[in-house]
Design a protein around this motif. Structure first.
Motif: not given
Length: 182
Positions: A125-147
């Motif tokens: 987010l700091h560098r690209d102003h967005g989260i990449g697909d790979e990181t987003w998918a990895a986060l989605g394993v443990d975090l719901d959409e509100r998180q």
């Protein structure tokens, strides 16, 4: 300091009302509010608009206190914000992080896989102003959409605060911090 805390003689009902949603009455004064809020109340309308959002991120976010503080510490480090580093080191300790974990978070490393994905997301987010697909998918394993949404908005809000505090020259509030050995 480019902007100093609002002088005590200028604290009025408008300033008190601007801080009412964030601080108890006993802390709505130049000493109790701390350097950051005492400076921001130079613009009470801005404080009234921003503080409910910040209160959500600090006290009603769907992120755990630990994840929130890891996130903010990394943002503070990436934005070279001494105020936020110091302030959130105290909050991270209160949330149960060790000094070693705090230092790791500031460097962008964590032993826990979810925490590493959080730190990776902050960096993206700091560098690209967005989260990449790979990181987003990895986060989605443990975090719901509100998180996930709270994570993005926490990074954005604390990037904004870091920029403001750095620009205004706001100094850390050591007297308001929990004691810790460094």
């Amino acid at each position: 300091m480019r902007l100093t805390p609002l002088p005590e003689e200028r604290w009025d009902d408008d300033v008190d009302a601007a801080l009412a949603g964030m601080l108890p009455r006993r802390r709505r004064n130049p000493q109790g509010a701390g350097n950051a809020l005492a400076t921001l109340v130079r613009h009470p309308d801005l404080v009234r608009a921003f503080m409910p959002f910040n209160v959500h991120l600090l006290f009603r976010s769907t992120l755990s206190d630990r994840i929130r503080e890891i996130t903010i510490l990394r943002v503070a480090e990436l934005n070279a914000s001494p105020y936020e580093v110091e302030h959130h080191t105290g909050m991270a300790l209160a949330a149960g992080l060790t000094l070693e974990e705090i230092d790791d978070a500031r460097r962008g490393t964590a032993a826990d896989p979810l925490e590493q994905h959080i730190l990776d997301a902050v960096g993206e987010l700091h560098r690209d102003h967005g989260i990449g697909d790979e990181t987003w998918a990895a986060l989605g394993v443990d975090l719901d959409e509100r998180q996930l949404m709270d994570l993005v908005f926490t990074v954005g809000a604390y990037s904004t605060l870091s920029m403001a505090f750095n620009t205004f020259g706001i100094e850390p509030d050591r007297e308001l911090q929990p004691e810790y050995e460094r």
